[in-house]
Design a protein around this motif. Structure first.
Motif, PDB file in Angstrom:
ATOM      1  N   LEU A  71      17.005  30.765  25.335  1.00  0.00           N
ATOM      2  CA  LEU A  71      18.310  31.356  25.037  1.00  0.00           C
ATOM      3  C   LEU A  71      18.965  31.873  26.309  1.00  0.00           C
ATOM      4  O   LEU A  71      18.296  32.271  27.264  1.00  0.00           O
ATOM      5  CB  LEU A  71      18.138  32.492  24.022  1.00  0.00           C
ATOM      6  N   GLY A  72      20.278  31.907  26.304  1.00  0.00           N
ATOM      7  CA  GLY A  72      21.017  32.349  27.474  1.00  0.00           C
ATOM      8  C   GLY A  72      20.950  33.847  27.685  1.00  0.00           C
ATOM      9  O   GLY A  72      20.447  34.602  26.847  1.00  0.00           O
ATOM     10  N   ARG A  73      21.517  34.281  28.838  1.00  0.00           N
ATOM     11  CA  ARG A  73      21.455  35.699  29.196  1.00  0.00           C
ATOM     12  C   ARG A  73      22.134  36.576  28.152  1.00  0.00           C
ATOM     13  O   ARG A  73      21.639  37.635  27.795  1.00  0.00           O
ATOM     14  CB  ARG A  73      22.103  35.906  30.557  1.00  0.00           C
ATOM     15  N   GLY A  74      23.288  36.163  27.661  1.00  0.00           N
ATOM     16  CA  GLY A  74      24.013  36.964  26.683  1.00  0.00           C
ATOM     17  C   GLY A  74      23.230  37.144  25.395  1.00  0.00           C
ATOM     18  O   GLY A  74      23.161  38.230  24.838  1.00  0.00           O
ATOM     19  N   ILE A  75      22.617  36.043  24.897  1.00  0.00           N
ATOM     20  CA  ILE A  75      21.827  36.119  23.669  1.00  0.00           C
ATOM     21  C   ILE A  75      20.596  36.988  23.885  1.00  0.00           C
ATOM     22  O   ILE A  75      20.213  37.779  23.012  1.00  0.00           O
ATOM     23  CB  ILE A  75      21.419  34.712  23.200  1.00  0.00           C
ATOM     24  N   ARG A  76      19.975  36.856  25.053  1.00  0.00           N
ATOM     25  CA  ARG A  76      18.797  37.689  25.342  1.00  0.00           C
ATOM     26  C   ARG A  76      19.172  39.165  25.339  1.00  0.00           C
ATOM     27  O   ARG A  76      18.462  40.003  24.778  1.00  0.00           O
ATOM     28  CB  ARG A  76      18.187  37.309  26.696  1.00  0.00           C
ATOM     29  N   SER A  77      20.288  39.494  25.962  1.00  0.00           N
ATOM     30  CA  SER A  77      20.724  40.898  26.022  1.00  0.00           C
ATOM     31  C   SER A  77      21.056  41.419  24.633  1.00  0.00           C
ATOM     32  O   SER A  77      20.664  42.534  24.264  1.00  0.00           O
ATOM     33  CB  SER A  77      21.940  41.024  26.941  1.00  0.00           C
ATOM     34  N   ALA A  78      21.802  40.607  23.849  1.00  0.00           N
ATOM     35  CA  ALA A  78      22.165  41.040  22.499  1.00  0.00           C
ATOM     36  C   ALA A  78      20.925  41.231  21.636  1.00  0.00           C
ATOM     37  O   ALA A  78      20.818  42.210  20.875  1.00  0.00           O
ATOM     38  CB  ALA A  78      23.106  40.021  21.860  1.00  0.00           C
ATOM     39  N   SER A  79      19.957  40.320  21.756  1.00  0.00           N
ATOM     40  CA  SER A  79      18.721  40.443  20.977  1.00  0.00           C
ATOM     41  C   SER A  79      17.957  41.707  21.361  1.00  0.00           C
ATOM     42  O   SER A  79      17.432  42.411  20.488  1.00  0.00           O
ATOM     43  CB  SER A  79      17.836  39.205  21.211  1.00  0.00           C
ATOM     44  N   SER A  80      17.907  41.982  22.647  1.00  0.00           N
ATOM     45  CA  SER A  80      17.206  43.184  23.103  1.00  0.00           C
ATOM     46  C   SER A  80      17.871  44.443  22.560  1.00  0.00           C
ATOM     47  O   SER A  80      17.196  45.390  22.119  1.00  0.00           O
ATOM     48  CB  SER A  80      17.175  43.223  24.632  1.00  0.00           C
ATOM     49  N   LEU A  81      19.209  44.471  22.560  1.00  0.00           N
ATOM     50  CA  LEU A  81      19.918  45.664  22.087  1.00  0.00           C
ATOM     51  C   LEU A  81      19.761  45.838  20.578  1.00  0.00           C
ATOM     52  O   LEU A  81      19.632  46.960  20.080  1.00  0.00           O
ATOM     53  CB  LEU A  81      21.404  45.574  22.463  1.00  0.00           C
ATOM     54  N   ILE A  82      19.781  44.741  19.836  1.00  0.00           N
ATOM     55  CA  ILE A  82      19.579  44.831  18.383  1.00  0.00           C
ATOM     56  C   ILE A  82      18.177  45.355  18.077  1.00  0.00           C
ATOM     57  O   ILE A  82      17.987  46.235  17.227  1.00  0.00           O
ATOM     58  CB  ILE A  82      19.806  43.460  17.718  1.00  0.00           C
ATOM     59  N   ALA A  83      17.183  44.823  18.791  1.00  0.00           N
ATOM     60  CA  ALA A  83      15.809  45.297  18.587  1.00  0.00           C
ATOM     61  C   ALA A  83      15.683  46.760  18.984  1.00  0.00           C
ATOM     62  O   ALA A  83      14.995  47.538  18.316  1.00  0.00           O
ATOM     63  CB  ALA A  83      14.842  44.448  19.406  1.00  0.00           C
ATOM     64  N   LEU A  84      16.367  47.161  20.051  1.00  0.00           N
ATOM     65  CA  LEU A  84      16.318  48.563  20.497  1.00  0.00           C
ATOM     66  C   LEU A  84      16.926  49.480  19.449  1.00  0.00           C
ATOM     67  O   LEU A  84      16.380  50.558  19.164  1.00  0.00           O
ATOM     68  CB  LEU A  84      17.060  48.700  21.825  1.00  0.00           C
ATOM     69  N   ALA A  85      18.054  49.054  18.851  1.00  0.00           N
ATOM     70  CA  ALA A  85      18.679  49.863  17.803  1.00  0.00           C
ATOM     71  C   ALA A  85      17.752  50.014  16.608  1.00  0.00           C
ATOM     72  O   ALA A  85      17.603  51.112  16.046  1.00  0.00           O
ATOM     73  CB  ALA A  85      20.003  49.227  17.372  1.00  0.00           C
ATOM     74  N   GLY A  86      17.104  48.924  16.203  1.00  0.00           N
ATOM     75  CA  GLY A  86      16.148  49.014  15.103  1.00  0.00           C
ATOM     76  C   GLY A  86      14.981  49.923  15.430  1.00  0.00           C
ATOM     77  O   GLY A  86      14.496  50.673  14.569  1.00  0.00           O
ATOM     78  N   PHE A  87      14.531  49.871  16.668  1.00  0.00           N
ATOM     79  CA  PHE A  87      13.422  50.729  17.095  1.00  0.00           C
ATOM     80  C   PHE A  87      13.813  52.199  17.018  1.00  0.00           C
ATOM     81  O   PHE A  87      13.020  53.040  16.566  1.00  0.00           O
ATOM     82  CB  PHE A  87      13.016  50.354  18.519  1.00  0.00           C
ATOM     83  N   VAL A  88      15.034  52.531  17.442  1.00  0.00           N
ATOM     84  CA  VAL A  88      15.503  53.928  17.384  1.00  0.00           C
ATOM     85  C   VAL A  88      15.547  54.414  15.945  1.00  0.00           C
ATOM     86  O   VAL A  88      15.156  55.546  15.643  1.00  0.00           O
ATOM     87  CB  VAL A  88      16.882  54.063  18.055  1.00  0.00           C
TER      88      VAL A  88
END
Length: 802
Positions: free
Chosen positions: A279-296
């Motif tokens: 996956l591209g940089r944008g998708i990787r960043s968005a996936s990381s942020l979504i996972a981070l929000a779920g973790f919080v």
């Protein structure tokens, strides 16, 4: 080179917000002053820059440097002004004047739950209450309903079960805290709150995951199972008190506080997985942020979690934009952003410790590693530098919570740290898998149990090592002393742009060493001097047991004890220091935990116990424990009389027909002692209404000593203290207590009555004795200035029994 330019406005925002919340008056005036300063600094920078453009000599360079400084001042002042402005906007809904007028009256409220319910105290007899955090959105008194946005601590009967995100209604009393406290009020619910709305779907899913994982971990053996939820998702509500104490003494509690390391693991794992899929940089960043929000959401947004999540978000956005994030700048932006959203984080201990530890790892650990690498392998130096740097940075603040320096903290961290990421990652994956694939979740939990049990064992062993904690000077003096030591260490480790001379470093080390030696010698000598100077012929002694009451009355070898405080340990220590091994008369004024929580310290040592009306199973459990210990337990009523030694005692309150008075504070047992040249009265936690009713009975008479009601709260009746006319008023409250006791109003009432205020929070143990000539002699464990005695308490806003 580390870029620290944003650190200055971040520090300004933090300090400015904290000071504005603590000084009297609304923060809007601080905001106006800071905005004015920012505008003035901006104008100065512009003028200096314009003037400098017409010059080409050294004067132009000096003007340019001055303009840069003025611009920096402008940004710093604007950052602090933003925080103060945010506080000014939020304060009316957070601390409504209308609610303050309803203090101690019964109200109905609606609130959103923000934490799980936990035990309100650590005593074996704390079964009466649990507490949880919530945000009150509406209050109703009579026919009037008002909106609010108040973060509160709710104290409810045992058996109360609530989930994060649920909306509940409850009926009870509200005690407002100082506007500068991170908790706006304490709510004492008369019955278990009723759930009126379920949590939103994401919160409900997170609640289900946490519950399933905690239940699964509870089936694992020993300390490893108890500690695993804390290591994986920061859930410590089921952590046994003994293990929690061991983790504190070993300086390992940060392992159960979700922080940057946990967020980094989540972001890294998701980013790596997305990268492996091409996956591209944008998708990787968005996936990381979504996972981070779920973790919080999963671990709940505590201050340390929010700091780490915002910091990680800044770094992820920087990476997405092709500009790798700078950690110090990300930390600074996180501080400013969070304080603008919630200015009260500026006075939150958890937020402070999280920021200081992170700053130490970024700024202090690298040069410390470099220095230590000269004498040891670089990997060993790096392993040692991390816990040392964090300990150095956080210790001054930790001393404000507990004046003890853990001697084995660095060693314990060095031994336990390698196991922490394994337990965290495996535990987190187990938590996520358990609701969908229980077998896999259980397998991973069993594997994670091994490093979890290791960490718990390290804590247990560290706790029992000799001299595991070094007693330190408490209060501001201890903070300043440790701050001096910390600055000396930083001065030696960090190389400034202009090197500090060898002589300056030697002076810094010598001064800090001398401070430590003098401190230790002073503490040791002080204990000996205290034992020699303490009078043995005291009539009244108020034990320093924290936020609660435990006051002794002595007469010719006989002893009465009025209340037992919140915890057995400090009362046991006080009784031992004063040489009291038997209590002839125990008076339990009422069953709040700060008055009966320490009852285990006297079970088996009491002859007669007079108690207030037991209002619930918790009160009956206390009575049963005393009875099994051999005490004769009776319920006190006005008119009861007796004698201990050569002292006559009589109960003045409560009346059997005290109509309208509620069990608890308003029906506190009030007892008068008369004899041995001294008359004293003990008012329990009577509120203003009950005090006025007592005054109307004409039973109160002039006394020499009054135990001030309700730890010096504002709920006092001026006329009663005028009638009593006591020479001395004893205020039993804890240093830095959660309620702002004693209040300015209580201190003013005592001053108008001509009563000298003596306070356990600043003077430690208090003693009063008759001098034989109609006067009184007083002794205090610690010296306090008149300014300290006249200064009201400042609330920390963390819930507790009141």
């Amino acid at each position: 080179m580390i870029d620290v330019r944003l650190a200055v406005p971040a520090i300004a925002a933090w300090v400015g917000g904290g000071v504005a919340l603590q000084i009297p008056g609304p923060p809007v005036w601080a905001a106006v002053a800071l905005w004015s300063a920012a505008v003035a600094a901006a104008a100065t920078a512009v003028i200096l820059r314009v003037l400098g453009e017409d010059e080409r000599d050294d004067s132009a360079r000096r003007r340019g440097r001055a303009a840069a400084v003025a611009a920096g001042v402008c940004v710093a002042a604007a950052a602090a002004a933003l925080v103060c402005t945010a506080a000014s906007v939020a304060l009316p809904a957070r601390h409504p004047d209308a609610v303050a007028r309803l203090e101690h009256h019964t109200v109905a409220l609606r609130a959103d739950v923000t934490s799980l319910a936990v035990q309100a105290a650590t005593s074996p007899y704390s079964g009466g209450r649990v507490r949880f955090s919530a945000t009150v959105t509406a209050l109703t008194a009579g026919r009037t309903t008002m909106g609010a946005r108040m973060p509160v601590q709710v104290f409810a009967p045992v058996g109360t079960h609530v989930q994060i995100g649920e909306t509940v209604t409850a009926t009870g009393t509200v005690t407002m805290l100082e506007p500068g406290s991170e908790t706006a009020a304490l709510v004492y619910a008369g019955a278990s709150p009723r759930v009126v709305a379920a949590a939103a779907a994401p919160l409900a899913a997170a609640n289900s995951m946490r519950s399933a994982f905690s239940a699964q971990a509870s089936e694992l053996a020993g300390d490893g199972g108890d500690l695993l939820p804390g290591l994986a998702i920061g859930d410590v509500h089921g952590l046994p008190t003994s293990l929690s104490d061991a983790m504190k003494q070993a300086s390992l509690t940060h392992l159960t506080a979700v922080s940057g390391a946990n967020c980094a693991v989540v972001v890294s794992l998701v980013g790596a997985a997305a990268g492996a899929l091409g996956l591209g940089r944008g998708i990787r960043s968005a996936s990381s942020l979504i996972a981070l929000a779920g973790f919080v959401v999963l671990v709940t947004p505590q201050p340390s979690v929010l700091r780490a999540a915002v910091m990680a978000t800044v770094i992820v956005f920087g990476s997405w934009a092709g500009r790798p994030g700078r950690a110090v700048s990300a930390l600074s932006l996180a501080i400013i952003a969070l304080l603008c959203v919630d200015p009260w984080l500026a006075v939150d201990y958890g937020f402070a410790l999280s920021v200081l530890a992170t700053g130490a790892l970024l700024l202090l650990a690298p040069p410390m590693t470099e220095r230590m690498s000269r004498w040891m392998p670089s990997r060993v130096a790096a392993l040692l530098a991390v816990p040392i740097a964090a300990q150095v940075a956080c210790q001054p603040v930790l001393l404000l919570l507990n004046p003890t320096v853990p001697l084995y903290g660095v060693l314990a961290n060095l031994v336990a740290e390698p196991a922490a990421p394994i337990a965290t990652v495996l535990g987190l994956v187990s938590c996520v898998l358990t609701p969908f694939w229980p077998a896999a979740g259980l397998l991973l939990a069993h594997v994670a149990w091994v490093p979890s049990a290791w960490i718990a064992a390290v804590a247990r062993v560290t706790q029992v090592l000799p001299a595991s904690g070094l007693g330190w000077v408490d209060g501001v003096a201890g903070f300043v002393l440790m701050l001096a030591v910390t600055l000396a260490i930083v001065l030696v480790v960090v190389r400034p742009a202009r090197r500090v001379t060898r002589l300056a470093r030697v002076i810094a080390l010598t001064a800090s060493g001398a401070l430590v030696v003098c401190s230790l010698a002073g503490m040791a000598g002080g204990r000996v001097a205290e034992a020699l100077q303490r009078p043995s012929d005291w009539n009244i002694a108020a034990c320093d047991i924290g936020q609660g009451d435990a006051v002794l009355v002595q007469s010719h070898g006989a002893h009465a004890l009025i209340d037992v405080g919140p915890d057995p340990a400090p009362l046991t220590e006080c009784l031992s220091e004063l040489g009291v091994s038997h209590i002839d008369l125990l008076v339990l004024t009422h069953y709040d935990m700060d008055h009966v929580g320490g009852v285990a310290a006297v079970v088996g040592k009491v002859g007669v116990a007079m108690v207030g009306p037991p209002s619930d199973a918790h009160g009956r459990a206390v009575d049963t424990a005393l009875t099994k210990g051999g005490a004769k337990v009776t319920v006190a009523q006005s008119g009861d009389k007796g004698r201990i030694g050569t002292l006559d005692w009589s109960v003045l309150w409560p009346d059997a027909d005290a109509g309208g008075m509620e069990d608890g504070n308003e029906r506190s047992v009030t007892v008068l002692f008369d004899g041995d040249g001294l008359r004293s009265i003990f008012l329990g936690d009577l509120d203003e209404r009950a005090q006025a009713a007592l005054l109307d009975t004409d039973r109160p008479q002039r006394v020499d000593v009054v135990k001030v009601a309700h730890h010096g709260s504002s709920d006092q009746d001026d006329a009663l203290y005028q009638r009593l006319g006591a020479a001395v008023g004893l205020i039993s409250c804890g240093a830095g207590n959660d309620y702002g006791h004693p209040t300015a109003k209580a201190l003013r009432i005592l001053k108008r009555a001509g009563t000298l205020a003596m306070r356990t929070d600043v003077q430690g143990i208090l003693m009063v004795s008759a001098d034989g000539d109609g006067g009184l002699r007083t002794w205090t464990q610690k010296h306090a200035t008149s300014e300290q005695l006249a200064t009201p308490g400042r609330s920390r806003g963390v819930g507790g029994d009141d």
